[in-house]
Design a protein around this motif. Structure first.
Motif, PDB file in Angstrom:
ATOM      1  N   ILE A 104      28.403  80.505 -44.846  1.00 44.39           N
ATOM      2  CA  ILE A 104      27.913  79.538 -43.869  1.00 44.39           C
ATOM      3  C   ILE A 104      28.255  78.146 -44.397  1.00 44.39           C
TER       4      ILE A 104
ATOM      5  N   ASP B   8      27.494  74.852 -44.547  1.00 36.87           N
ATOM      6  CA  ASP B   8      26.439  73.867 -44.354  1.00 36.87           C
ATOM      7  C   ASP B   8      26.532  72.873 -45.502  1.00 36.87           C
TER       8      ASP B   8
ATOM      9  N   LYS C 154      26.443  76.366 -37.018  1.00 29.40           N
ATOM     10  CA  LYS C 154      27.196  76.164 -38.261  1.00 29.40           C
ATOM     11  C   LYS C 154      28.520  76.923 -38.210  1.00 29.40           C
TER      12      LYS C 154
END
Length: 176
Positions: free
Chosen positions: A121, A123, A160
């Motif tokens: 992910i 982020d 995301k």
């Protein structure tokens, strides 16, 4: 006996609607199960989406019953607007719950990752690389290579960037 004759049309329409309800629920269940089978989705996720579909069909049938039994359109509009206002105010305070449920349904039907995939992910503040353990109605359960369990909200997965990585963790069998 005169009561039955007075409401014959409504009783027949209600019976037809009952048969239609059963038919729609069976068809919706079979379609979702067929879709889940082609995408190799786990059974409990499939059952969750089927529950959502049945709830939607039941709401439509209740509205149809109200119309069949002669409640005036004006009265329905007033009641629905009142209910919608109360529910809207309650859900505004809980918008994240509704967005997570919606995101869970979207993840079921359209996203390319599934349980057992290793994802990253992207982020900026909290990058995550983990294996998907479970996808629920509200959260995705991720397990890092260190064994840490991360519970990630479904709606954030839609917001995301995500990379699906080659399998890096130990293989194991997934059972419902």
């Amino acid at each position: 006996m005169s009561l039955i004759h007075e409401y014959t049309k409504e009783l027949i329409a209600t019976g037809i609607l009952g048969i239609l309800l059963i038919f729609l629920r069976i068809v919706a269940t079979k379609l979702v199960r067929r879709y889940a089978k082609t995408n190799q989705t786990l059974e409990h996720r499939t059952n969750l989406v089927i529950k959502y579909m049945h709830l939607f069909i039941n709401i439509l049938v209740i509205i149809a019953l109200i119309i069949i039994w002669g409640v005036q359109t004006k009265d329905i509009t007033i009641a629905l607007s009142s209910i919608t206002t109360v529910v809207g105010v309650a859900l505004f305070a809980q918008w994240s719950i509704l967005s997570n449920i919606t995101a869970g349904v979207i993840l079921f039907f359209s996203f390319p990752f599934k349980i057992g995939d290793v994802i990253k992910i992207h982020d900026k503040d909290f990058p995550v690389m983990a294996e998907i353990e479970d996808i629920g109605a509200f959260h995705v359960f991720l397990k890092t290579s260190d064994g840490e369990i991360i519970i990630y909200p479904n709606n954030l997965l839609l917001q995301k960037g995500i990379s699906i990585l080659e399998k890096q963790f130990n293989d194991k069998e997934y059972v419902d």
